[in-house]
Scaffold this motif. Structure first.
Motif, PDB file in Angstrom:
ATOM      1  N   LEU A 159       0.803  -1.052   0.069  1.00  0.00           N
ATOM      2  CA  LEU A 159       0.136  -0.045  -0.081  1.00  0.00           C
ATOM      3  C   LEU A 159       0.914   1.436   0.072  1.00  0.00           C
ATOM      4  O   LEU A 159       2.097   1.237   0.473  1.00  0.00           O
ATOM      5  CB  LEU A 159      -0.714   0.097   1.332  1.00  0.00           C
ATOM      6  N   GLU A 160       0.251   2.498  -0.478  1.00  0.00           N
ATOM      7  CA  GLU A 160       1.104   3.621  -0.480  1.00  0.00           C
ATOM      8  C   GLU A 160       0.868   4.298   1.054  1.00  0.00           C
ATOM      9  O   GLU A 160      -0.140   4.282   1.680  1.00  0.00           O
ATOM     10  CB  GLU A 160       0.519   4.590  -1.540  1.00  0.00           C
ATOM     11  N   LEU A 161       1.775   4.754   1.446  1.00  0.00           N
ATOM     12  CA  LEU A 161       1.872   5.407   2.716  1.00  0.00           C
ATOM     13  C   LEU A 161       1.048   6.616   2.652  1.00  0.00           C
ATOM     14  O   LEU A 161       1.105   7.592   1.603  1.00  0.00           O
ATOM     15  CB  LEU A 161       3.500   5.582   3.207  1.00  0.00           C
ATOM     16  N   PRO A 162       0.125   7.095   3.511  1.00  0.00           N
ATOM     17  CA  PRO A 162      -0.750   8.214   3.583  1.00  0.00           C
ATOM     18  C   PRO A 162       0.102   9.521   3.767  1.00  0.00           C
ATOM     19  O   PRO A 162       1.031   9.091   4.566  1.00  0.00           O
ATOM     20  CB  PRO A 162      -1.825   8.040   4.339  1.00  0.00           C
ATOM     21  N   ASP A 163      -0.340  10.480   3.134  1.00  0.00           N
ATOM     22  CA  ASP A 163       0.212  11.778   3.546  1.00  0.00           C
ATOM     23  C   ASP A 163      -0.167  12.242   4.772  1.00  0.00           C
ATOM     24  O   ASP A 163      -1.196  11.846   5.314  1.00  0.00           O
ATOM     25  CB  ASP A 163      -0.191  12.852   2.475  1.00  0.00           C
ATOM     26  N   LYS A 164       0.678  12.907   5.396  1.00  0.00           N
ATOM     27  CA  LYS A 164       0.151  13.650   6.735  1.00  0.00           C
ATOM     28  C   LYS A 164      -0.900  14.590   6.384  1.00  0.00           C
ATOM     29  O   LYS A 164      -0.756  15.584   5.656  1.00  0.00           O
ATOM     30  CB  LYS A 164       1.507  14.394   7.461  1.00  0.00           C
ATOM     31  N   SER A 165      -2.108  14.194   7.311  1.00  0.00           N
ATOM     32  CA  SER A 165      -3.138  15.120   6.909  1.00  0.00           C
ATOM     33  C   SER A 165      -3.125  16.474   8.175  1.00  0.00           C
ATOM     34  O   SER A 165      -2.822  15.947   9.200  1.00  0.00           O
ATOM     35  CB  SER A 165      -4.568  14.356   7.204  1.00  0.00           C
ATOM     36  N   GLU A 166      -3.590  17.496   7.668  1.00  0.00           N
ATOM     37  CA  GLU A 166      -3.622  18.429   8.745  1.00  0.00           C
ATOM     38  C   GLU A 166      -4.949  18.555   9.253  1.00  0.00           C
ATOM     39  O   GLU A 166      -5.062  18.775  10.563  1.00  0.00           O
ATOM     40  CB  GLU A 166      -3.778  19.737   7.869  1.00  0.00           C
ATOM     41  N   THR A 167      -6.206  18.167   8.517  1.00  0.00           N
ATOM     42  CA  THR A 167      -7.709  17.804   9.281  1.00  0.00           C
ATOM     43  C   THR A 167      -7.328  16.621  10.096  1.00  0.00           C
ATOM     44  O   THR A 167      -7.238  15.608   9.513  1.00  0.00           O
ATOM     45  CB  THR A 167      -8.679  17.952   8.388  1.00  0.00           C
ATOM     46  N   LYS A 168      -7.782  16.811  11.399  1.00  0.00           N
ATOM     47  CA  LYS A 168      -8.154  15.843  12.212  1.00  0.00           C
ATOM     48  C   LYS A 168      -9.243  15.573  12.906  1.00  0.00           C
ATOM     49  O   LYS A 168      -9.852  16.583  13.152  1.00  0.00           O
ATOM     50  CB  LYS A 168      -6.956  15.800  13.463  1.00  0.00           C
ATOM     51  N   THR A 169      -9.953  14.648  12.820  1.00  0.00           N
ATOM     52  CA  THR A 169     -11.122  14.338  13.344  1.00  0.00           C
ATOM     53  C   THR A 169     -10.985  13.430  14.426  1.00  0.00           C
ATOM     54  O   THR A 169      -9.962  13.106  14.770  1.00  0.00           O
ATOM     55  CB  THR A 169     -12.363  13.712  12.407  1.00  0.00           C
TER      56      THR A 169
END
Length: 147
Positions: free
Chosen positions: A85-95
């Motif tokens: 799998l591709e590693l996800p980008d760091k997301s700025e929006t956190k829920t």
């Protein structure tokens, strides 16, 4: 590596992925890349949600359960595509953790509906039940509900 084929199920009126190579009349079935791309995208989104959920989680037991589920997701992906799998980008929006788990449950349910291969469908079912158990532990935990 096994090859997967798309068959139309007349009872459900849906296209399903199977491992059989010929139909009753002996004609070869072909792989439809759009369906495989859809499964690929669902698994990738599920993986991204699990990684984001691990970043938000604060209890060791929940993090361990998320890690086990993440491993199952990556194994499922590898069984279909023989690549990581591709590693996800760091997301700025956190829920919240609960929202990540709810989104992951929806994606796992979609996988169960799309996959009609016993081994892979069983793994998708285990992923769904693991996520359901994590959601139950998140909902019952007073420390997490305060957030």
């Amino acid at each position: 590596m096994r090859k997967f084929f798309l068959c139309h199920n007349n009872l459900t009126e849906k296209d399903e992925i199977k491992t059989m190579t010929t139909s009753l009349f002996g004609r070869t079935l072909s792989i439809q890349s759009s369906s495989m791309n859809e499964i690929k995208n669902i698994i990738q989104l599920l993986y991204n949600n699990l990684v984001s959920a691990k970043e938000v989680a604060n209890q060791n037991q929940i993090i361990d359960d998320l890690c086990k589920t993440e491993l199952l997701v990556s194994n499922l992906y590898y069984s279909f595509f023989a690549s990581p799998l591709e590693l996800p980008d760091k997301s700025e929006t956190k829920t919240t953790l609960k929202n990540y788990i709810l989104q992951s449950l929806d994606q796992a349910k979609n996988l169960i509906e799309k996959i009609n291969i016993p081994e892979e469908n069983r793994i998708a079912g285990i992923i769904y039940f693991n996520l359901q158990n994590i959601l139950n532990s998140v909902s019952n935990s007073p420390a997490i509900n305060k957030e």
